[in-house]
Write an enzyme that holds these catalytic residues in place. Structure first.
Site, PDB file in Angstrom:
ATOM      1  N   GLY A 100       0.795  -1.213   0.000  1.00  0.00           N
ATOM      2  CA  GLY A 100       0.000   0.000   0.000  1.00  0.00           C
ATOM      3  C   GLY A 100       0.831   1.268   0.000  1.00  0.00           C
ATOM      4  O   GLY A 100       0.386   2.307  -0.485  1.00  0.00           O
ATOM      5  N   ASP A 268       1.108 -10.727   7.091  1.00  0.00           N
ATOM      6  CA  ASP A 268       1.602  -9.969   5.947  1.00  0.00           C
ATOM      7  C   ASP A 268       2.873  -9.198   6.288  1.00  0.00           C
ATOM      8  O   ASP A 268       3.509  -8.627   5.390  1.00  0.00           O
ATOM      9  CB  ASP A 268       0.527  -9.007   5.423  1.00  0.00           C
ATOM     10  CG  ASP A 268       0.013  -8.064   6.498  1.00  0.00           C
ATOM     11  OD1 ASP A 268      -0.643  -8.557   7.434  1.00  0.00           O
ATOM     12  OD2 ASP A 268       0.256  -6.845   6.413  1.00  0.00           O
TER      13      ASP A 268
END
Length: 513
Positions: A100, A268
């Site tokens: 992101g 993650d």
């Protein structure tokens, strides 16, 4: 800099979205999306890691290279992209996540054949930005730049930092998520690693039932990053999983050795190579507390507290095992491997503590000794780093109270001193059972116990100075972190000042940090 040497083998092998569209969205069945950095008109270099640049094959920095360091005006050979991955966040399945705030330039190979991936953090939005802007602020960028290098010099497996630069923009952030957003200076950090592959990349392909791509990703990872695996067929995938478990356990032990608390151990944020990755609301340990978490988002449950990092790493490996089950197809093997993880981790952990105390080997009675030590550390609020530094310097004729007072965050009254003296007597008795000399024991301690750790309050002060246009403390901290087993700056080898106890960014931080 030798930017022309950068290549993108990953995007030539795996399925991806090549539209260059940064719109935030799901991108099913792909492992990456091509996307361009935002571009910044007035970038300004803050710090550049010359030694790392030479090592990975980029070479020397020239003034014109500032554009590359923030992702501006890239040559045609640099096709930039963000990768897609999934993950479990705070124990819950979060689905598709992805890079992101990170955009990959690709990888570079140095003259020795070593490959290194290069990645901007804070260079703009990607399809995986999840309603955010993909930018980074100065404080988080300084923290990543300095801490990743500090961990490297401590001897802890980690990603590394190449550069830190102002973008010339201001970014809106709500540092404590309490409804008080403010403008902050924007920055970009370039970080490097052999690979940025995470548990989440494998989880994504498994969740989407893209089993062919999952197997191809496994083959790619083994071939490029696990040369020790020479087996074939299903056995190589089993060997891979065992190797990942071992690397992860060893990383956790190193975190415990130096007193590092990651703060957000989502799947993650777990490197498939066993590297420390994603420096957000982390902290080095000040006063010893197994229940300490630096992440305000982790309260009140404290899932990612210091003492739970071994347990959580095993939980994360269970999720990776679930993702790989469709390829390995041996449930008993996966269960047995994971059940052995705890024994391996705790044995490695206790052997590490032996080295910190200068013990020649792990003995059965050491388990009780370590348990008593942990209780003493928490009750007397000893500083983790300073306690071992003082233990190294302790001689028989020293005043115990005077020697250890500056390492404690509480007043050492007579009862506390009595408990400490009793512990020291037990410690000296244990040392006498060593088969190595006191000099050898001391050298072992000096190699295991850093004299300098990069505490949050030091980072806070450094960030404030940089915001005011000064870099003296940045340069001083850089020298200190490059020599963590030497006491170059005695003013850094002290407890956290009491004035910083409740200052945001000095004890606990939010995920935006």
């Amino acid at each position: 800099m030798n930017i022309e040497r950068i290549q993108q083998p990953f995007i030539k092998i795996f399925p991806g979205d090549t539209s260059n569209n940064p719109m935030q969205r799901n991108t099913p069945k792909v492992l990456f999306s091509t996307v361009k950095p935002a571009g910044f008109e007035k970038p300004q270099l803050i710090a550049f890691n010359e030694a790392l640049s030479e090592e990975i094959g980029l070479g020397r920095y020239e003034e014109k290279d500032i554009d590359f360091l923030v992702g501006n005006h890239l040559p045609e050979n640099v096709q930039t992209y963000a990768t897609a991955y999934a993950g479990h966040q705070f124990g819950n399945w979060a689905g598709q996540l992805g890079d992101g705030r990170a955009i990959l330039a690709g990888e570079i190979t140095n003259n020795s054949g070593k490959r290194t991936e290069i990645q901007w953090k804070g260079a703009g939005a990607t399809p995986y930005s999840r309603h955010a802007d993909g930018r980074a602020v100065l404080r988080s960028s300084v923290r990543e730049y300095l801490m990743s290098e500090a961990m490297f010099h401590l001897g802890v497996p980690t990603t590394r930092a190449l550069s830190l630069a102002f973008t010339g923009e201001e970014v809106v952030r709500d540092i404590m998520y309490n409804g008080n957003p403010q403008l902050e200076k924007g920055a970009v950090v370039i970080r490097t690693a052999e690979s940025f592959l995470r548990f989440g990349h494998f989880e994504l392909m498994s969740a989407q039932r893209e089993y062919n791509t999952l197997e191809e990703l496994l083959d790619f990872t083994i071939e490029n990053y696990f040369p020790e695996i020479t087996s074939t067929d299903t056995q190589k995938y089993k060997d891979f999983f065992e190797n990942v478990c071992t690397r992860t356990a060893n990383l956790m032990v190193e975190w415990f050795r130096v007193g590092f608390v990651h703060g957000v151990m989502n799947t993650d944020n777990m490197s498939i190579l066993g590297l420390t990755i994603d420096y957000g609301p982390y902290s080095m340990m000040d006063e010893y507390d197994l229940n300490f978490t630096p992440n305000t988002t982790d309260l009140p449950g404290r899932r990612y507290a210091f003492g739970k990092q071994g347990q959580i790493s095993q939980w994360n490996l269970w999720q990776l095992a679930n993702a790989l089950h469709s390829i390995i197809k041996d449930e008993k093997f996966l269960e047995d491997t994971l059940n052995r993880y705890g024994n391996y981790f705790w044995e490695a952990h206790d052997k590490m503590l032996c080295r910190k105390f200068g013990f020649d080997e792990l003995k059965k009675e050491d388990e009780d000794f370590f348990t008593n030590w942990q209780g003493l550390m928490q009750e007397l609020q000893f500083d983790y780093t300073l306690f071992f530094n003082q233990l190294e310097k302790l001689t028989s004729n020293m005043d115990i109270k005077e020697h250890f007072s500056n390492a404690s965050y509480t007043f050492l009254n007579e009862e506390n001193i009595s408990k400490l003296k009793n512990f020291i007597e037990n410690y000296e008795t244990r040392l006498k059972s060593n088969t190595i000399s006191r000099e050898e024991s001391l050298k072992m301690m000096e190699r295991s116990n850093p004299k300098f750790t990069l505490r949050n309050y030091l980072l806070y002060e450094c960030i404030e100075e940089i915001e005011n246009g000064k870099t003296e403390m940045l340069e001083k901290l850089t020298k200190a972190l490059e020599n963590p087993y030497k006491e170059l700056f005695p003013d850094f080898s002290t407890k956290r000042p009491s004035g910083y106890d409740d200052t945001a960014g000095c004890s606990t931080l939010s995920c935006s940090s």
